[in-house]
Design an enzyme around this catalytic site. Structure first.
Site, PDB file in Angstrom:
ATOM      1  N   ARG A  17      38.790  59.445  41.173  1.00 35.30           N
ATOM      2  CA  ARG A  17      39.598  58.323  41.385  1.00 35.30           C
ATOM      3  C   ARG A  17      40.440  57.962  39.926  1.00 35.30           C
ATOM      4  O   ARG A  17      40.400  58.856  38.976  1.00 35.30           O
ATOM      5  CB  ARG A  17      38.912  57.065  41.539  1.00 35.30           C
ATOM      6  CG  ARG A  17      37.639  56.653  40.637  1.00 35.30           C
ATOM      7  CD  ARG A  17      37.153  55.413  40.473  1.00 35.30           C
ATOM      8  NE  ARG A  17      38.280  54.799  39.581  1.00 35.30           N
ATOM      9  CZ  ARG A  17      38.598  54.994  38.267  1.00 35.30           C
ATOM     10  NH1 ARG A  17      37.908  55.938  37.439  1.00 35.30           N
ATOM     11  NH2 ARG A  17      39.768  54.352  37.947  1.00 35.30           N
ATOM     12  N   GLY A  18      41.351  56.911  39.856  1.00 33.37           N
ATOM     13  CA  GLY A  18      42.322  56.862  38.992  1.00 33.37           C
ATOM     14  C   GLY A  18      43.442  57.828  39.437  1.00 33.37           C
ATOM     15  O   GLY A  18      43.190  58.883  39.722  1.00 33.37           O
ATOM     16  N   ALA A  19      44.758  57.365  39.155  1.00 32.41           N
ATOM     17  CA  ALA A  19      46.047  57.899  39.721  1.00 32.41           C
ATOM     18  C   ALA A  19      46.147  59.091  38.973  1.00 32.41           C
ATOM     19  O   ALA A  19      46.452  60.252  39.632  1.00 32.41           O
ATOM     20  CB  ALA A  19      47.259  56.903  39.295  1.00 32.41           C
ATOM     21  N   ARG A  60      45.161  58.053  49.800  1.00 34.17           N
ATOM     22  CA  ARG A  60      45.246  56.863  49.473  1.00 34.17           C
ATOM     23  C   ARG A  60      46.608  56.660  49.349  1.00 34.17           C
ATOM     24  O   ARG A  60      47.388  57.394  48.852  1.00 34.17           O
ATOM     25  CB  ARG A  60      44.446  56.926  48.023  1.00 34.17           C
ATOM     26  CG  ARG A  60      42.967  56.871  48.261  1.00 34.17           C
ATOM     27  CD  ARG A  60      42.244  56.309  46.965  1.00 34.17           C
ATOM     28  NE  ARG A  60      42.166  55.090  46.755  1.00 34.17           N
ATOM     29  CZ  ARG A  60      41.646  54.336  45.551  1.00 34.17           C
ATOM     30  NH1 ARG A  60      41.636  55.176  44.430  1.00 34.17           N
ATOM     31  NH2 ARG A  60      41.803  53.264  45.652  1.00 34.17           N
ATOM     32  N   CYS A 124      39.922  47.440  34.716  1.00 39.73           N
ATOM     33  CA  CYS A 124      39.665  48.698  35.550  1.00 39.73           C
ATOM     34  C   CYS A 124      39.394  50.083  34.705  1.00 39.73           C
ATOM     35  O   CYS A 124      38.806  49.693  33.625  1.00 39.73           O
ATOM     36  CB  CYS A 124      40.905  49.116  36.432  1.00 39.73           C
ATOM     37  SG  CYS A 124      40.313  50.323  37.741  1.00 39.73           S
ATOM     38  N   ASP A 193      49.231  52.638  38.709  1.00 38.45           N
ATOM     39  CA  ASP A 193      49.130  53.501  39.943  1.00 38.45           C
ATOM     40  C   ASP A 193      50.417  54.006  40.275  1.00 38.45           C
ATOM     41  O   ASP A 193      50.783  54.945  40.935  1.00 38.45           O
ATOM     42  CB  ASP A 193      48.400  52.656  40.937  1.00 38.45           C
ATOM     43  CG  ASP A 193      46.942  53.200  40.865  1.00 38.45           C
ATOM     44  OD1 ASP A 193      46.324  52.580  40.157  1.00 38.45           O
ATOM     45  OD2 ASP A 193      46.471  54.108  41.382  1.00 38.45           O
ATOM     46  N   ASN A 203      49.040  48.121  39.833  1.00 36.74           N
ATOM     47  CA  ASN A 203      47.551  48.796  39.419  1.00 36.74           C
ATOM     48  C   ASN A 203      46.474  47.718  39.679  1.00 36.74           C
ATOM     49  O   ASN A 203      46.949  46.917  40.911  1.00 36.74           O
ATOM     50  CB  ASN A 203      47.902  48.407  37.783  1.00 36.74           C
ATOM     51  CG  ASN A 203      46.836  49.042  36.866  1.00 36.74           C
ATOM     52  OD1 ASN A 203      46.375  50.322  37.237  1.00 36.74           O
ATOM     53  ND2 ASN A 203      45.884  48.488  36.246  1.00 36.74           N
ATOM     54  N   LYS A 204      45.597  48.098  39.508  1.00 35.64           N
ATOM     55  CA  LYS A 204      44.220  47.542  40.022  1.00 35.64           C
ATOM     56  C   LYS A 204      44.293  46.264  40.385  1.00 35.64           C
ATOM     57  O   LYS A 204      44.926  45.256  39.454  1.00 35.64           O
ATOM     58  CB  LYS A 204      43.120  47.780  38.920  1.00 35.64           C
ATOM     59  CG  LYS A 204      41.642  47.476  39.663  1.00 35.64           C
ATOM     60  CD  LYS A 204      41.184  47.930  41.020  1.00 35.64           C
ATOM     61  CE  LYS A 204      41.339  49.360  41.203  1.00 35.64           C
ATOM     62  NZ  LYS A 204      41.384  49.593  42.715  1.00 35.64           N
ATOM     63  N   LYS A 229      54.023  58.760  37.342  1.00 33.88           N
ATOM     64  CA  LYS A 229      53.532  57.642  38.070  1.00 33.88           C
ATOM     65  C   LYS A 229      54.806  56.715  38.502  1.00 33.88           C
ATOM     66  O   LYS A 229      54.740  55.618  39.064  1.00 33.88           O
ATOM     67  CB  LYS A 229      52.680  56.848  37.295  1.00 33.88           C
ATOM     68  CG  LYS A 229      51.243  57.456  36.984  1.00 33.88           C
ATOM     69  CD  LYS A 229      50.347  57.015  36.351  1.00 33.88           C
ATOM     70  CE  LYS A 229      49.002  57.882  36.165  1.00 33.88           C
ATOM     71  NZ  LYS A 229      48.129  57.342  35.129  1.00 33.88           N
TER      72      LYS A 229
HETATM   73  C1  RUB Z   1      42.448  52.894  39.119  1.00 30.46           C
HETATM   74  C2  RUB Z   1      43.498  52.047  38.516  1.00 30.46           C
HETATM   75  C3  RUB Z   1      43.934  52.576  37.118  1.00 30.46           C
HETATM   76  C4  RUB Z   1      45.423  53.414  37.553  1.00 30.46           C
HETATM   77  C5  RUB Z   1      45.457  54.217  36.306  1.00 30.46           C
HETATM   78  O1  RUB Z   1      42.071  52.359  40.501  1.00 30.46           O
HETATM   79  O2  RUB Z   1      43.850  51.131  39.016  1.00 30.46           O
HETATM   80  O3  RUB Z   1      44.249  51.582  36.348  1.00 30.46           O
HETATM   81  O4  RUB Z   1      44.815  54.514  38.659  1.00 30.46           O
HETATM   82  O5  RUB Z   1      44.445  55.172  36.003  1.00 30.46           O
HETATM   83  P1  RUB Z   1      41.013  53.159  41.386  1.00 30.46           P
HETATM   84  P2  RUB Z   1      44.557  56.609  34.983  1.00 30.46           P
HETATM   85  O6  RUB Z   1      39.917  53.056  40.776  1.00 30.46           O
HETATM   86  O7  RUB Z   1      41.131  52.308  42.775  1.00 30.46           O
HETATM   87  O8  RUB Z   1      41.691  54.430  41.676  1.00 30.46           O
HETATM   88  O9  RUB Z   1      45.338  56.051  33.608  1.00 30.46           O
HETATM   89  O10 RUB Z   1      43.464  56.989  34.704  1.00 30.46           O
HETATM   90  O11 RUB Z   1      45.574  57.269  35.821  1.00 30.46           O
END
Ligand code: RUB
Length: 308
Positions: A17-19, A60, A124, A193, A203-204, A229
């Site tokens: 998870r995380g973009a 997703r 988040c 995201d 974002n979250k 992104k």
């Molecule tokens: C994660 C989220 C993060 C962004 C950025 O949502 O909202 O703030 O994805 O993350 P989820 P990063 O947990 O639903 O995937 O900076 O790590 O890409």
């Protein structure tokens, strides 16, 4: 195909998870798939790659990093299977390397906005936002962090663990306490995201409430976002789709029994308008949200003619 299907499942269930992580794991999966796939003709190769790309993209809907990574990885001009295979392998490796470098650049650029003694609020679990925070701390700045729990999946617990491992003084709060603490905060830093062409941040869920509270309290609101992104399709007027996840993440189904008049909603992301964002820290520089179109054009290399 097995590894690719496994990656897709892990993205869907949020084990990955995380973009940023979603994007690089998709590039890894496509690289491995391209390395091993057997195709008799170029047509077969094209269709196998297109199917694999769709499987990943369908996992997703919100993180634009995912279709961007897939598109950058599966872009090939070769006319033989072997050459096209090699192009995909090279594209994926380049994307993964650049994604790593982007996180580092964001850390270096963003840390310049963090000052000695700053209290930072984050939401988040964003590797890009954390890169800014940990880089500033490693430069010797005496900073501390307030991390929101981030209901319903509690990604804030990942954030406090990460910060704790760095030795950064951190306070965990419930999401609804964000405004209560905002008056003590110097900078809010969150990840992304997706960034739309008008500079709006996706974002979250809960991010926009933090932005609103920061705006009211005159606190800087920064987003940390790799250039991949930014969303090319928003140039075409497309809206970024907000993922609705299962209500089981919010409430046990049995607690809803006999509550015939109640429904539960679980949107996973929200949209923060550009007016509430002071800067977007990208690997291409610290930019005002109004420069989103330039990022899409110059860093992603996509213009209207490539999209329609
Ligand atoms: C994660 C989220 C993060 C962004 C950025 O949502 O909202 O703030 O994805 O993350 P989820 P990063 O947990 O639903 O995937 O900076 O790590 O890409």
């Amino acid at each position: 195909m097995n590894h690719l299907l496994e990656t897709a499942e892990k993205i869907r269930t949020m084990e990955i998870r995380g973009a940023g992580r979603i994007a690089t794991s998709a590039a890894f999966a496509l690289r491995e798939y391209a390395e091993t796939l057997k195709a008799e003709s170029m047509e077969q190769f094209d269709s196998m790659i297109a199917d694999a790309a769709n499987i990943l993209i369908d996992t997703r809907p919100t993180a634009v990093s995912l279709p961007n990574a897939v598109r950058l990885t599966t872009k090939y001009t070769a006319s033989t299977v072997e050459d096209a295979r090699q192009e995909i392998i090279n594209n994926a490796s380049r994307f993964i390397k650049q994604a790593d470098e982007a996180l580092e650049k964001i850390g270096t650029i963003g840390a310049r906005r963090i000052h000695e003694g700053d209290l930072i609020m984050t939401h988040c679990n964003s590797h890009a936002a954390l890169s800014v925070i940990t880089t500033a701390f490693e430069q010797g700045k005496n900073i501390s962090v307030i991390a929101t729990e981030t209901r319903p999946r509690k990604q804030g617990l990942l954030t406090i663990k990460h910060l704790n491992d760095f030795g950064i003084p951190t306070t965990l709060i419930v999401d609804s306490a964000a405004r209560y603490f905002m008056k003590y905060v110097d900078n809010v830093i969150v990840g992304a995201d997706a960034i739309a062409v008008n500079g709006a941040l996706v974002n979250k869920i809960g991010t926009s409430q933090l932005a609103l509270a920061a705006h009211e309290a005159r606190v800087n609101f920064l987003a940390a976002a790799e250039t991949y992104k930014f969303s090319p399709n928003t140039i075409l007027g497309e809206l970024i789709k907000i993922e609705e996840r299962s209500i089981d993440e919010v409430i046990e189904p049995r607690e809803l029994e006999n509550l015939q008049n109640v429904i539960v909603k679980n949107p996973a992301f929200d949209i923060t308008p550009p007016e509430y964002i002071d800067l977007i820290i990208t690997d291409g520089g610290a930019l005002p949200p109004g420069m989103a179109y330039t990022v899409i054009k110059e860093h992603l290399g996509w213009e209207l003619k490539d999209l329609v």
